[in-house]
Scaffold this active site. Structure first.
Site, PDB file in Angstrom:
ATOM      1  N   ASN A 193       1.790   2.583  -8.546  1.00 18.36           N
ATOM      2  CA  ASN A 193       0.565   2.515  -9.357  1.00 18.36           C
ATOM      3  C   ASN A 193       0.630   3.583 -10.433  1.00 18.36           C
ATOM      4  O   ASN A 193       1.271   4.625 -10.245  1.00 18.36           O
ATOM      5  CB  ASN A 193      -0.691   2.759  -8.521  1.00 18.36           C
ATOM      6  N   SER A 210       2.743  -2.617 -15.687  1.00 13.04           N
ATOM      7  CA  SER A 210       3.787  -2.129 -16.574  1.00 13.04           C
ATOM      8  C   SER A 210       5.137  -2.335 -15.897  1.00 13.04           C
ATOM      9  O   SER A 210       5.262  -2.157 -14.683  1.00 13.04           O
ATOM     10  CB  SER A 210       3.588  -0.650 -16.900  1.00 13.04           C
ATOM     11  N   ILE A 274       7.677  -1.788 -11.052  1.00 14.89           N
ATOM     12  CA  ILE A 274       6.394  -2.451 -11.309  1.00 14.89           C
ATOM     13  C   ILE A 274       5.304  -1.424 -11.065  1.00 14.89           C
ATOM     14  O   ILE A 274       5.134  -0.941  -9.944  1.00 14.89           O
ATOM     15  CB  ILE A 274       6.193  -3.686 -10.428  1.00 14.89           C
ATOM     16  N   GLU A 275       4.583  -1.069 -12.126  1.00 19.66           N
ATOM     17  CA  GLU A 275       3.490  -0.102 -12.058  1.00 19.66           C
ATOM     18  C   GLU A 275       2.166  -0.843 -12.213  1.00 19.66           C
ATOM     19  O   GLU A 275       1.943  -1.509 -13.220  1.00 19.66           O
ATOM     20  CB  GLU A 275       3.623   0.941 -13.170  1.00 19.66           C
ATOM     21  N   THR A 276       1.314  -0.710 -11.225  1.00 23.49           N
ATOM     22  CA  THR A 276      -0.006  -1.344 -11.278  1.00 23.49           C
ATOM     23  C   THR A 276      -1.007  -0.370 -11.875  1.00 23.49           C
ATOM     24  O   THR A 276      -1.081   0.788 -11.441  1.00 23.49           O
ATOM     25  CB  THR A 276      -0.460  -1.758  -9.880  1.00 23.49           C
TER      26      THR A 276
END
Length: 447
Positions: A193, A210, A274-276
């Site tokens: 995240n 992202s 994968i960045e939330t």
């Protein structure tokens, strides 16, 4: 008869609408509906998910489908919590997914558990069967359980596990490194995240997801593995943009010599980060879990089917790069303020918010902690919520204030708003009587 012949000819000359093959992964909208069917509703919101919840879900998967899932304890956290490795599939190419290296970055952990449940309950679907026959999936859903217990970034030693790929001073980092070395996966998914201040480029739109194909050297060179990671990111972008238009960003690809994603790529496991991030809703968890679920489903399908290799790298490289300070949670636009000299002026006020977990006497509960982060001309920033402050004044909240009350401000210079102070404010409307105001709105977040 003539009319029927003409109609028949027209139909014959009209191209048939494209139809999904049974071998194709469902589209993004369909996947969100399928997620709703398998989402573990007994789980609390992601920030409240603890090691015990993950352990229970993994053991349930193993017990209900022992022919599908293998489950092993591959290590122990500092405080002795089991680090679980779950695997499934029979394919020759191995994929490693790991989540929650940072204990306060939990969204993908729930999405990963939901995706494993989907694979269990839908394994007969051709696209799922293809994933399981072409790939062998390995997941560590919570690599930092001690941090998750405290809802903090670092582990119980106070070390950032994601900056321990080389020194290997944490048992969690040693476990992940040993697992990678044993499996030698051809690609990895590093699930995190990011703060709610991230925007997509200069658009002012929240960077809800992202993506990054992690670099493996200072020059940010390409090799076949990193090119594949870029193509996988392109596939994810195309799947998520219909669900979150303008809300997919590209994470800064500067090389971080200590980080796991960068070193995984250097060790031969190119990594997709994968960045939330933020979502424009007071209830952001479900849509963000859905985005992660769709990302995992479409990426793994693309790897199994060969679609990933055919994706265009340009679709990754054209994703706007993140702006890590380009967004605020709440914007008060054009509101009146009082200066230290008591004179009024007009400015924008940007309030940022972070999530934390606190014990409310009945167990852990979510809290939104807000502060005044920006002040002035904020036209270049986006916001999840914007309030038109025209004709209103913002002042610090008083203890007994209620909306609709009237009050007098005889000493305006004692009611200044400054950056860094808690986001506890009143919006006041001036009345005809001098120095008299009505409270139009109260803004209050946790301290």
């Amino acid at each position: 008869m003539m009319t029927a012949l003409i109609l028949s000819a027209l139909l014959a000359s009209t191209p048939a609408s494209p139809r999904l093959s049974r071998n194709d992964v469902p589209g993004p909208q369909a996947l969100t509906k399928l997620w709703e069917q398998v989402h573990a509703k007994e789980l609390p919101l992601p920030p409240l998910v603890r090691h015990s919840h993950v352990e229970k879900q993994l053991k349930r998967l193993r017990e209900t489908a022992p022919e599908l899932f293998q489950l092993e304890v591959v290590g122990q956290s500092v405080e002795g919590r089991a680090l679980y490795h779950v695997s499934l599939g029979t394919g020759p190419r191995h994929v490693l997914l790991w989540s929650q290296m940072h204990g306060d970055e939990p969204t993908a952990t729930t999405a990963l558990l939901d995706f494993l449940e989907y694979l269990r309950t839908h394994r007969e679907e051709p696209w799922v069967a293809r994933i399981l026959s072409e790939l062998t999936l390995h997941a560590v859903p919570m690599i930092n359980p001690d941090g998750a217990e405290r809802y903090q970034r670092r582990n119980a030693q106070g070390i950032d596990i994601n900056r321990d790929a080389l020194a290997l001073q944490t048992p969690e980092a040693r476990t992940l490194k040993a697992l990678r070395d044993r499996l030698k996966p051809f690609i990895g998914f590093n699930l995190h995240n990011q703060s709610w201040r991230h925007a997509v480029g200069n658009t002012g739109r929240p960077a809800s997801i992202s993506l990054l194909a992690a670099a493996f050297d200072e020059a940010r060179s390409d090799n076949p593995g990193r090119v594949l990671a870029k193509k996988v990111c392109a596939v994810i972008r195309d799947a998520l943009e219909p669900l979150a238009p303008g809300q997919v960003g590209r994470y800064d690809d500067s090389f971080e010599v200590r980080a796991f994603g960068d070193n995984m790529t250097r060790w031969g496991t190119p990594s997709v980060l994968i960045e939330t991030g933020p979502w424009p809703s007071r209830t952001p968890d479900a849509p963000l879990i859905q985005l992660n679920f769709v990302a995992l489903a479409t990426a793994l399908d693309a790897l199994a089917s060969g679609k990933a290799e055919k994706a265009e790298v340009a679709r990754y490289e054209s994703i706007p790069e993140n702006d890590s300070t380009g967004l605020v949670y709440l914007m008060l636009k054009g509101v009146g303020l009082f200066g230290a000299d008591g004179k009024p002026f007009t400015a924008d006020v940007g309030i940022s918010v972070t999530r934390t977990v606190r014990d409310n006497g009945q167990g852990p509960a979510l809290a939104l902690v807000g502060k005044v982060d920006e002040l002035g001309d904020l036209r270049v920033l986006g916001a999840l919520e914007t309030v038109d402050g025209s004709g209103l004044f913002a002042v610090p909240l008083s203890a007994t204030a209620k909306e609709g009350d009237t009050l007098q401000l005889s000493q305006p210079k004692q009611h200044t708003v400054q950056t860094g102070q808690p986001a506890e404010l009143m919006l006041l409307k001036p009345l005809e009587k001098a120095s008299t105001y009505r409270i139009e709105r109260i803004i209050r977040f946790e301290r």
